[in-house]
Design a protein around this motif. Structure first.
Motif, PDB file in Angstrom:
ATOM      1  N   HIS A 138     -20.909  30.061  16.600  1.00 33.43           N
ATOM      2  CA  HIS A 138     -22.259  29.529  16.758  1.00 33.43           C
ATOM      3  C   HIS A 138     -22.264  28.023  16.455  1.00 33.43           C
ATOM      4  O   HIS A 138     -22.911  27.250  17.159  1.00 33.43           O
ATOM      5  N   HIS A 139     -21.539  27.628  15.414  1.00 30.31           N
ATOM      6  CA  HIS A 139     -21.442  26.212  15.041  1.00 30.31           C
ATOM      7  C   HIS A 139     -20.815  25.399  16.176  1.00 30.31           C
ATOM      8  O   HIS A 139     -21.312  24.320  16.523  1.00 30.31           O
ATOM      9  N   ILE A 140     -19.735  25.901  16.754  1.00 32.39           N
ATOM     10  CA  ILE A 140     -19.055  25.205  17.855  1.00 32.39           C
ATOM     11  C   ILE A 140     -19.964  25.153  19.075  1.00 32.39           C
ATOM     12  O   ILE A 140     -20.086  24.114  19.722  1.00 32.39           O
ATOM     13  N   GLN A 163     -10.622  24.320  17.073  1.00 32.62           N
ATOM     14  CA  GLN A 163     -11.746  25.253  17.172  1.00 32.62           C
ATOM     15  C   GLN A 163     -12.398  25.174  18.554  1.00 32.62           C
ATOM     16  O   GLN A 163     -12.774  26.196  19.127  1.00 32.62           O
ATOM     17  N   TYR A 174     -12.560  28.135  21.299  1.00 31.22           N
ATOM     18  CA  TYR A 174     -13.858  28.533  21.841  1.00 31.22           C
ATOM     19  C   TYR A 174     -13.775  28.725  23.358  1.00 31.22           C
ATOM     20  O   TYR A 174     -14.370  29.643  23.915  1.00 31.22           O
ATOM     21  N   ALA A 218     -23.221  25.189  19.227  1.00 32.71           N
ATOM     22  CA  ALA A 218     -24.304  24.230  18.984  1.00 32.71           C
ATOM     23  C   ALA A 218     -23.795  22.798  19.120  1.00 32.71           C
ATOM     24  O   ALA A 218     -24.470  21.944  19.703  1.00 32.71           O
ATOM     25  N   MET A 219     -22.603  22.537  18.614  1.00 37.29           N
ATOM     26  CA  MET A 219     -22.018  21.205  18.686  1.00 37.29           C
ATOM     27  C   MET A 219     -21.744  20.815  20.139  1.00 37.29           C
ATOM     28  O   MET A 219     -22.009  19.691  20.557  1.00 37.29           O
ATOM     29  N   MET A 253     -18.818  30.746  12.928  1.00 34.77           N
ATOM     30  CA  MET A 253     -18.014  29.628  13.406  1.00 34.77           C
ATOM     31  C   MET A 253     -18.293  29.354  14.888  1.00 34.77           C
ATOM     32  O   MET A 253     -18.501  28.220  15.269  1.00 34.77           O
ATOM     33  N   ILE A 313     -20.852  14.655  13.529  1.00 33.62           N
ATOM     34  CA  ILE A 313     -21.270  15.914  12.899  1.00 33.62           C
ATOM     35  C   ILE A 313     -21.750  15.646  11.482  1.00 33.62           C
ATOM     36  O   ILE A 313     -22.756  16.185  11.046  1.00 33.62           O
TER      37      ILE A 313
END
Length: 147
Positions: free
Chosen positions: A3-5, A52, A56, A7-8, A1, A144
């Motif tokens: 990593h996804h945030i 999220q 973060y 990257a975004m 999760m 996204i």
């Protein structure tokens, strides 16, 4: 999760706004109108994605008191967040850069007075700002899905 945030956040410049605040919804509508190139992607602080992002950065997801701007992965809040956005909107809005002449503690004090009293001063709304076909490019959730 995370990593996804991460990257975004590296891919998009993001503005989190309080979706139940009337003035914050007005701010989001202002951005939809004046951010002609959709530089900033909007997300509600109350959305799952917004929460999220707040997590973060180690920010509260239950006590949202400031606009959050993430520009090139760097987090900005309070008056600096506002000034960062305005400088990227071009003239005449970038003239607000003069606000940097006011010491940050004073700017943030004034920002907090409005932010902490925003519901009392401007009210709350139960009408969510919903992406439409015309403005969906301004919303992070849509960006996204398109990636």
């Amino acid at each position: 999760m995370k990593h996804h945030i991460a990257a975004m956040i590296q891919k998009h410049d993001i503005i989190l706004f309080d979706a139940v605040c009337v003035i914050c919804n007005g701010w989001a509508n202002f951005l939809i109108t004046h951010d002609q190139n959709s530089k900033f992607k909007l997300a509600s602080a109350q959305s799952a994605l917004g929460e999220q992002i707040l997590q973060y950065y180690g920010m509260s997801t239950t006590h949202y008191t400031t606009m959050v701007v993430i520009l090139n992965g760097q987090l900005y809040t309070e008056s600096t967040a506002l000034l960062k956005v305005m400088q990227h909107l071009g003239l005449p809005f970038s003239l607000m850069n003069a606000g940097y002449l006011i010491p940050r503690p004073i700017r943030d004090f004034l920002y907090r007075r409005v932010a902490l009293n925003r519901y009392r001063l401007f009210g709350q709304t139960h009408d969510c700002l919903i992406p439409s076909a015309e403005n969906k490019q301004h919303f992070l959730e849509h960006s996204i899905r398109e990636s």
